[in-house]
Design an enzyme around this catalytic site. Structure first.
Site, PDB file in Angstrom:
ATOM      1  CG  ASP B  66      -1.846   1.119   1.275  1.00  0.00           C
ATOM      2  OD1 ASP B  66      -2.370   1.449   0.211  1.00  0.00           O
ATOM      3  OD2 ASP B  66      -2.048   1.693   2.353  1.00  0.00           O
ATOM      4  CB  THR B  99      -2.132   5.426  -1.913  1.00  0.00           C
ATOM      5  OG1 THR B  99      -1.996   4.023  -1.846  1.00  0.00           O
ATOM      6  CG2 THR B  99      -3.359   5.847  -1.159  1.00  0.00           C
ATOM      7  CB  THR B 100       1.078   2.988  -5.581  1.00  0.00           C
ATOM      8  OG1 THR B 100       0.796   2.256  -4.400  1.00  0.00           O
ATOM      9  CG2 THR B 100       2.519   2.824  -5.945  1.00  0.00           C
ATOM     10  CG  ASP B 401      -6.253   0.163  -0.233  1.00  0.00           C
ATOM     11  OD1 ASP B 401      -6.402   0.990   0.689  1.00  0.00           O
ATOM     12  OD2 ASP B 401      -5.197  -0.014  -0.838  1.00  0.00           O
TER      13      ASP B 401
END
Lengths: 527, 533
Positions: B66, B99-100, B401
């Site tokens: 994550d 988020t990446t 997520d």
């Protein structure tokens, strides 16, 4: 021999030329630091805190940058002070005032090098400042009579202020927000009634103005989530227990049942207090301190909405906008002024639940909810919006408006230049220098935009030679443009404050001929 | 370009000293620092992305895929790098997933900016153009999106499993994806259909078993034992549950007190009084028919004593103690009951009802389950199991997520293809648009379009494919009008990604693009770092 020892050991003293040079260097260094933030294409700075947490702030606001600097130069401190005063007084132009003062000093340095007495420079500057102010005064526009036009003036000012900030992309939206908020104030400059709440998430465009008051708290368990025609008691009182505040007070008993009785009595006391509060005929109770489970349940049973742990700021604002008073004793229900509002309800912004008070007593109150990608963004947005609100509220009082984009500086420079030609004696050099310093502001705006400033400023000067011209620097197209058509306006009050305080600060620093640094107070070395 | 080259000789004309060198240096340093952060998380992108092992200062080890978690634990110092960490946090708050992606996009745009800056374009011009490009990009994405109905459970599950596929728990995505969808749908309030409060979904982690054993519980789960002292009941049918916020222990006053004992008989009496006092409380509780007690933790005094537990057990009342105050709201909402703060207020109407409360053994640990709650509030509990702490933690993050993905779909009901398809399409359309624009703008938008290709490129690279061949092939397919062609990592080739059921919410993509652009614009506008107090 005795004369050498006037000062203490660690105190130092700098005299005459050296002192003046030190002041100049310090002031000019500060100016150069903030100069790049000026204008719509000015850059931002990262402020990195050296303290714990190494916090990072990204800002374009001159006052914020200067406020947080480590400074060890007396002249630089004077500049920081005027920027602070400008921030408190009018809210905007914090960078301009420092830059102008710095430029005045830069010019003064040259004059001093040419052996002109500082006092002569000062008197020249004074005459020039007065002349510049009058020149500007002749060109002000005042739309006080025409409400429609005045509102569009306000919009223009707000947009001009915001265009140099992070909000520039959505300046239409925020200018509208700011104008609406200020119009609600109806002429008062009490910005306390405008509350700004920051909630991360969403984008800047999602920010909105809300009439009424929003409190970032939760409603107690099992209590009504919606109240109409609320009567609100705002209080600052302990809702855990009323303790006897005498050190070492204790009771001695000889059996368990007595202890239970005391406990019961304490509970009873709390219940009485709650009942006294409820007896005010309220249906909403807001306390600054914690409300424990027990009273919370009592309130829930009585159908009273109780909000605990509202911070100082929160309750003061709430008391202000609902027209109530902060109470701490509840023996005389008739003497306590209650707050009123039409509706209290729970709303959700982003992921958080907030309490919304609408239809509050003080009609001018409102809340601006800012949304944005990150905390940096929100903090900076708040600072920018604050600037705009300050300027607008000042403009509502002093409705005179001038154009922006370097126009006022050029108008003043022209008048001052003419004055210099009419003035005999050494003073005229100082007056001429003043005009050069004024021209420095459009120069810097052009420089920051990466434009050819020398060329642009020369064009501007030529334009201004004609009577009644509205030329200024149009940064977007990179040329000289008509400011009235582009809708770039500034508040006269801001410009005047910039002019006068910059001159005064420059004067103050010029007068200095000796800097005495006092010996630092010794700290006792404790083991 | 002309702007800055013209600005250079100007320095001598106005005779003012302009220090441009330092500003360039600071901007370069900021961009480089931010890019190195982006590079650090790049390899964890996509279904074949790798995980990172983070060893924290206190010796704790975290294995995660994550982006937000990795960046959060990295403890970067450089201010611009910190802004990228903040960026990933914002994406986490706004969309929960991607988020990446957001950091990788920001890194790629910054890389392009570096070359734009070296051409001498003014940072504010770049910044304005980026803003325009990102607004346009959002329009393009919205046009590509497919509308979705909440009743379409299949599609919801598909998008949740796309998010789960890149995680450690990917082999369990068939189990976790429907679980995430069901739990979110069960907390949607019909009155406010666009709002989902993820706090209404409680995730309870329990060591032991495998991720396979993860389950959705319609009711409540306490990660605690029922109190066993003195052999109290551990299973209760037709439970009447009370949540109490007072203590069943000898009285304690707020004012300091002491009991003075002067002789032996008095001591005896005090003991008896204490017993009577507690017995009196328990009788009152029993009188309302309550048979399960949830007791809030108390810091001021013992919530329960051995003595009171003994009496409660005698009265056949099941006790769960040490409930946190923060959990009370969730519990009361679920049970549809009211907390009771005083014994005097202990009335039957404040109780909650459930068919069954029982203690269940899971391996060597025990939990308490409450099921069959009458008039249950809109809440859900998910019980996550795993063979070790690291797996459980990662499973929780992945589930979070997935929940966020479903939440995004609830608030903005559009789906978009995954597998790099939207990015390539954006790149193509913006590239075409840039040819229409004039001046610097066109140049900057072109760079923005190129930067977006980083996503398919990285996806292919992480999957061990030839990135150049894949990206060019992809471009080709999109030019021919196949807007949903994307990288199928499993097959290692390009297919219509919508048919492969690789979909994601529109909100994740749009917020990744807008947030990344905003962050880059902020970094571009900085020309100095000032040390302050």
């Amino acid at each position: 021999m005795a004369i050498e020892r006037i000062l203490k050991d660690d105190a130092s003293e700098e005299k005459g030329e050296r002192a003046r040079t030190a002041s100049f260097v310090g002031a000019i260094a500060i100016t150069d630091l903030v100069k790049t933030t000026l204008g719509p294409k000015g850059m931002d700075k990262i402020l990195q805190s050296t303290g714990r947490g190494q916090e990072v702030t990204v800002t374009n606001d001159g006052a914020t940058i200067l406020k947080s600097l480590h400074i060890d130069n007396p002249a630089a401190k004077v500049l920081i002070d005027i920027s602070k005063v400008q921030d408190d007084e009018v809210g905007d132009g914090t960078t301009s005032v420092v830059v102008l003062a710095g430029e005045l000093l830069r010019e003064a340095e040259k004059l001093v090098a040419a052996k002109i007495h500082p006092m002569t420079i000062i008197s020249g500057y004074r005459i020039a400042a007065e002349c510049a102010r009058n020149a500007l005064l002749q060109r002000v526009v005042d739309n006080k009579e025409n409400a429609e036009k005045f509102k569009s003036d306000l919009m223009k000012i707000a947009k001009t202020t915001l265009s140099s900030k992070i909000l520039s992309q959505d300046k239409e939206h925020f200018a509208q927000l700011a104008v609406d908020a200020v119009m609600r104030l109806k002429g008062s400059t009490n910005l306390e009634a405008i509350q700004i709440i920051k909630k991360p998430g969403g984008s800047l465009k999602d920010s909105f103005l809300d009439e009424g008051f929003i409190l970032d708290k939760k409603i107690g368990l099992g209590q009504p989530k919606r109240i109409e025609n609320a009567k609100i008691l705002v209080a600052n009182t302990a809702m855990d227990t009323d303790k006897v505040k005498i050190y070492g007070a204790r009771v001695r008993v000889d059996s368990m049942s007595k202890v239970a009785e005391i406990e019961g009595a304490e509970k009873e006391k709390m219940r009485e207090k709650v009942q006294k509060i409820i007896a005010h005929g309220i249906n909403c109770f807001v306390n600054r301190q914690l409300i424990y489970n027990f009273p919370e349940e009592l309130f829930a049973d009585a159908g009273v909405l109780a909000i605990e742990h509202a911070d100082f700021d929160g309750i003061e604002r709430l008391a202000l906008v609902t027209g109530g008073e902060i109470a701490s004793t509840f023996d005389n229900p008739e003497s306590v002024k209650l707050g009123h509002c039409k509706l209290i309800e729970e709303i959700m912004i982003g992921e958080d639940k907030l309490i919304h008070f609408s239809g509050v007593e003080m009609g001018q109150a409102c809340t601006i909810v800012l949304r944005g990608a990150s905390h940096h963004m929100l903090d900076e947005a708040e600072r920018s919006l604050h600037d705009a609100l300050c300027v607008l509220s000042q403009t509502v009082n002093d409705t005179r408006v001038v154009l922006g984009g370097g126009w006022p500086e050029m108008v003043m420079a022209k008048a001052v230049d003419e004055l210099a030609r009419q003035t005999p004696g050494k003073k005229s050099h100082a007056i001429e220098a003043f005009s050069r310093s004024l021209v420095a502001i459009p120069t810097i705006i052009a420089d920051n935009a990466g434009l050819d400033s020398a060329d642009l400023v020369a064009q501007l000067r030529a334009e201004h030679h004609k009577e009644g011209c509205n030329a200024g620097i149009d940064v977007i197209s990179g040329s000289v443009g008509d400011m009235a058509e582009l809708g770039i306006s500034e508040s006269f009050k801001v410009k005047q404050a910039v002019l006068l305080s910059a001159t005064e600060a420059a004067e103050m620093i010029l007068r200095v001929d000796e800097i005495i640094t006092c010996a630092p107070r010794k700290r006792e070395d404790r083991m | 370009m002309a702007a800055v080259t013209a600005a250079q000789p100007r320095a001598s004309k106005t005779e003012s000293y302009v220090d441009n060198k330092r500003k360039e240096d600071i901007r370069q340093a900021n961009i480089n620092a931010a890019r190195s952060v982006a590079d650090a998380v790049r390899t964890s992108l996509g279904p074949k992305g790798m995980d990172k092992m983070i060893s924290t200062a206190n010796g704790e080890v975290i294995i995660t895929n994550d982006g937000a978690t990795i960046l959060n634990k990295m403890e970067v110092l450089q201010p611009a790098a910190k802004m990228l960490v903040e960026l990933s946090k914002s994406q986490d708050a706004a969309a929960g997933d991607g988020t990446t992606t957001v950091v990788v996009i920001a890194g790629a745009i910054l890389k392009q900016c570096l070359s734009l800056l070296s051409h001498g374009i003014h940072p504010t011009v770049i910044s304005d153009s980026l803003h325009k490009a990102s607004t346009k990009a959002v329009d393009v994405l919205t046009a590509m999106a497919v509308p979705l109905e909440l009743s379409d459970r299949e599609s919801l599950i598909k998008s949740a499993s796309t998010s789960l596929n890149s995680k450690v728990v990917s082999q369990y995505s068939t189990l976790l994806a429907p679980l995430a969808v069901d739990s979110v749908l069960s907390v949607v309030d019909p009155e406010k259909p666009d709002m989902v409060d993820l706090r209404d979904i409680k995730i309870v982690k329990k060591l032991g078993g495998t991720v396979d054993d993860t389950q959705l519980v319609k009711g409540l789960v306490f990660d605690k034992k029922a109190s066993h002292a003195a052999g109290g009941p551990t299973r209760m049918e037709n439970a009447k549950i009370a949540v109490i916020q007072f203590q069943i222990s000898p009285p304690k006053t707020d004012i300091e007190q002491s009991i003075v004992v002067s002789d032996y008989t008095q001591m005896d009496r005090i003991l008896k009084e204490e017993r009577n006092y507690i017995l009196g409380m328990i009788k009152k509780i029993k009188a309302t028919g309550c048979n399960v007690l949830l007791i809030q933790k108390s810091i001021l005094r013992d919530a329960v004593t051995d003595l009171s537990l003994h009496y409660l057990a005698k009265a056949k009342i099941m006790v769960i103690k040490d409930v946190e105050r923060d959990d009370i709201e969730f519990i009361t909402k679920t049970l549809n009951c009211l907390p009771i703060a005083n014994i005097e207020h202990f009335r039957a109407e404040k109780l909650g009802y459930a068919d069954l409360v029982e203690e269940v053994s899971l391996g060597d640990a025990k939990i308490v389950k409450v099921t069959g709650i009458k008039d249950m509030g809109r809440t859900t509990t998910v019980l996550v199991r795993g063979s070790n702490q690291l797996v459980i933690d990662e499973a929780e993050r992945s589930l979070h997520d997935a929940l966020c993905v479903v939440r995004c779909l609830v608030s903005k009901r559009f789906l978009i293809a995954g597998g790099g398809a939207p990015e390539i399409e954006l790149s193509r359309q913006l590239g075409a648009w840039s040819k229409v624009l004039h001046g610097m703008e066109g140049y900057c938008v072109r760079s923005f379009a190129e930067a977006l290709e980083v996503i398919p490129y990285t996806l292919a690279e992480n999957a061990g494919l030839n990135p150049i061949a894949i990206v060019t092939e992809l471009r080709n397919r999109h030019a021919q009008g196949e807007i949903n062609a994307g990288i199928n990592v499993r097959k290692g080739q390009i297919t219509n990604i919508l048919e492969e059921n690789v979909v994601q919410p529109l909100l994740v993509s749009t917020s990744a693009i807008t947030l990344a652009t905003e962050c880059v614009r902020m970094i571009l506008k900085i020309d100095d770092i000032v040390n302050v107090r």
